[in-house]
Scaffold this motif. Structure first.
Motif, PDB file in Angstrom:
ATOM      1  N   VAL A  86      -3.642  10.837  -9.820  1.00 10.15           N
ATOM      2  CA  VAL A  86      -4.784  10.018 -10.208  1.00 10.15           C
ATOM      3  C   VAL A  86      -5.387   9.340  -8.976  1.00 10.15           C
ATOM      4  O   VAL A  86      -6.600   9.227  -8.857  1.00 10.15           O
ATOM      5  CB  VAL A  86      -4.348   8.949 -11.244  1.00 10.15           C
ATOM      6  CG1 VAL A  86      -5.488   8.000 -11.578  1.00 10.15           C
ATOM      7  CG2 VAL A  86      -3.809   9.600 -12.497  1.00 10.15           C
ATOM      8  N   ASP A  87      -4.522   8.891  -8.037  1.00 12.25           N
ATOM      9  CA  ASP A  87      -4.997   8.165  -6.868  1.00 12.25           C
ATOM     10  C   ASP A  87      -3.949   8.222  -5.761  1.00 12.25           C
ATOM     11  O   ASP A  87      -2.745   8.305  -6.039  1.00 12.25           O
ATOM     12  CB  ASP A  87      -5.263   6.704  -7.248  1.00 12.25           C
ATOM     13  CG  ASP A  87      -5.987   5.924  -6.164  1.00 12.25           C
ATOM     14  OD1 ASP A  87      -6.776   6.533  -5.404  1.00 12.25           O
ATOM     15  OD2 ASP A  87      -5.759   4.704  -6.064  1.00 12.25           O
ATOM     16  N   ILE A  88      -4.430   8.183  -4.521  1.00 15.42           N
ATOM     17  CA  ILE A  88      -3.548   8.106  -3.356  1.00 15.42           C
ATOM     18  C   ILE A  88      -4.101   7.032  -2.434  1.00 15.42           C
ATOM     19  O   ILE A  88      -5.287   7.039  -2.107  1.00 15.42           O
ATOM     20  CB  ILE A  88      -3.461   9.453  -2.613  1.00 15.42           C
ATOM     21  CG1 ILE A  88      -2.857  10.521  -3.518  1.00 15.42           C
ATOM     22  CG2 ILE A  88      -2.640   9.297  -1.335  1.00 15.42           C
ATOM     23  CD1 ILE A  88      -2.769  11.901  -2.897  1.00 15.42           C
ATOM     24  N   LYS A  89      -3.238   6.091  -2.036  1.00 17.27           N
ATOM     25  CA  LYS A  89      -3.638   5.021  -1.125  1.00 17.27           C
ATOM     26  C   LYS A  89      -2.731   5.039   0.098  1.00 17.27           C
ATOM     27  O   LYS A  89      -1.526   5.286  -0.009  1.00 17.27           O
ATOM     28  CB  LYS A  89      -3.542   3.663  -1.821  1.00 17.27           C
ATOM     29  CG  LYS A  89      -4.552   3.500  -2.931  1.00 17.27           C
ATOM     30  CD  LYS A  89      -4.477   2.135  -3.548  1.00 17.27           C
ATOM     31  CE  LYS A  89      -5.527   2.060  -4.656  1.00 17.27           C
ATOM     32  NZ  LYS A  89      -5.303   0.974  -5.564  1.00 17.27           N
ATOM     33  N   TYR A  90      -3.332   4.761   1.261  1.00 18.85           N
ATOM     34  CA  TYR A  90      -2.617   4.726   2.536  1.00 18.85           C
ATOM     35  C   TYR A  90      -2.727   3.321   3.132  1.00 18.85           C
ATOM     36  O   TYR A  90      -3.791   2.710   3.063  1.00 18.85           O
ATOM     37  CB  TYR A  90      -3.255   5.696   3.540  1.00 18.85           C
ATOM     38  CG  TYR A  90      -3.350   7.127   3.067  1.00 18.85           C
ATOM     39  CD1 TYR A  90      -2.364   8.041   3.375  1.00 18.85           C
ATOM     40  CD2 TYR A  90      -4.441   7.564   2.322  1.00 18.85           C
ATOM     41  CE1 TYR A  90      -2.472   9.372   2.964  1.00 18.85           C
ATOM     42  CE2 TYR A  90      -4.555   8.880   1.908  1.00 18.85           C
ATOM     43  CZ  TYR A  90      -3.561   9.770   2.224  1.00 18.85           C
ATOM     44  OH  TYR A  90      -3.656  11.069   1.815  1.00 18.85           O
ATOM     45  N   ARG A  91      -1.649   2.836   3.726  1.00 18.35           N
ATOM     46  CA  ARG A  91      -1.667   1.564   4.457  1.00 18.35           C
ATOM     47  C   ARG A  91      -0.927   1.771   5.764  1.00 18.35           C
ATOM     48  O   ARG A  91       0.258   2.111   5.767  1.00 18.35           O
ATOM     49  CB  ARG A  91      -0.969   0.457   3.657  1.00 18.35           C
ATOM     50  CG  ARG A  91      -1.665   0.080   2.377  1.00 18.35           C
ATOM     51  CD  ARG A  91      -0.985  -1.070   1.639  1.00 18.35           C
ATOM     52  NE  ARG A  91       0.468  -0.999   1.531  1.00 18.35           N
ATOM     53  CZ  ARG A  91       1.133  -0.379   0.564  1.00 18.35           C
ATOM     54  NH1 ARG A  91       0.502   0.266  -0.381  1.00 18.35           N
ATOM     55  NH2 ARG A  91       2.452  -0.401   0.539  1.00 18.35           N
ATOM     56  N   GLU A  92      -1.612   1.560   6.874  1.00 18.04           N
ATOM     57  CA  GLU A  92      -0.993   1.688   8.192  1.00 18.04           C
ATOM     58  C   GLU A  92      -0.287   0.398   8.564  1.00 18.04           C
ATOM     59  O   GLU A  92      -0.780  -0.690   8.286  1.00 18.04           O
ATOM     60  CB  GLU A  92      -2.056   1.968   9.268  1.00 18.04           C
ATOM     61  CG  GLU A  92      -2.373   3.408   9.455  1.00 18.04           C
ATOM     62  CD  GLU A  92      -3.224   3.667  10.706  1.00 18.04           C
ATOM     63  OE1 GLU A  92      -2.943   3.106  11.778  1.00 18.04           O
ATOM     64  OE2 GLU A  92      -4.169   4.460  10.564  1.00 18.04           O
ATOM     65  N   VAL A  93       0.866   0.533   9.195  1.00 19.73           N
ATOM     66  CA  VAL A  93       1.579  -0.615   9.760  1.00 19.73           C
ATOM     67  C   VAL A  93       1.902  -0.281  11.207  1.00 19.73           C
ATOM     68  O   VAL A  93       2.252   0.854  11.542  1.00 19.73           O
ATOM     69  CB  VAL A  93       2.856  -0.969   8.966  1.00 19.73           C
ATOM     70  CG1 VAL A  93       2.512  -1.490   7.596  1.00 19.73           C
ATOM     71  CG2 VAL A  93       3.789   0.211   8.838  1.00 19.73           C
ATOM     72  N   SER A  94       1.767  -1.271  12.075  1.00 16.96           N
ATOM     73  CA  SER A  94       2.031  -1.017  13.497  1.00 16.96           C
ATOM     74  C   SER A  94       3.495  -1.259  13.834  1.00 16.96           C
ATOM     75  O   SER A  94       4.224  -1.871  13.069  1.00 16.96           O
ATOM     76  CB  SER A  94       1.125  -1.885  14.370  1.00 16.96           C
ATOM     77  OG  SER A  94       1.363  -3.238  14.069  1.00 16.96           O
ATOM     78  N   SER A  95       3.887  -0.797  14.995  1.00 19.96           N
ATOM     79  CA  SER A  95       5.285  -0.906  15.419  1.00 19.96           C
ATOM     80  C   SER A  95       5.682  -2.281  15.797  1.00 19.96           C
ATOM     81  O   SER A  95       5.260  -3.259  15.895  1.00 19.96           O
ATOM     82  CB  SER A  95       5.570   0.004  16.594  1.00 19.96           C
ATOM     83  OG  SER A  95       4.643  -0.212  17.628  1.00 19.96           O
TER      84      SER A  95
END
Length: 95
Positions: A86-95
């Protein structure tokens, strides 16, 4: 010399495939499409949130790109009956 052989229980030796395995493959495929220059170096199944009509599987993937290293949380929401995404969400996190 007497040698005793014990049969190996092959059925118990086989690992059970986790219920999230299908969604883990989808997560890796989608992250590779979104970040083609990056290499996936680590993978973690965070968990599942089950709703009445849809559920969401969450994964964290750690990526190495030419100029940076970073994590991606990916949430895959799918229909509980049809298993259609139904849906795909991405969240970037830094090192």
């Amino acid at each position: 010399m007497l040698t005793i052989y014990q049969p190996i229980d092959f059925i118990s030796a086989q690992k059970e495939v986790p219920s999230y395995a299908k969604w883990g493959r989808v997560a890796m495929q989608k992250v590779k499409e979104k970040y083609p220059e990056a290499k996936i170096v680590d993978y973690l199944h965070v968990g599942r949130k089950k709703g009445d009509k849809t559920s969401t599987e969450t994964f964290k993937l750690w990526l190495e790109a030419p100029k940076k290293e970073f994590g991606i949380f990916i949430d895959i929401t799918f229909d509980n009956i049809t298993e259609k995404v139904v849906d795909i969400k991405y969240r970037e996190v830094s090192s």
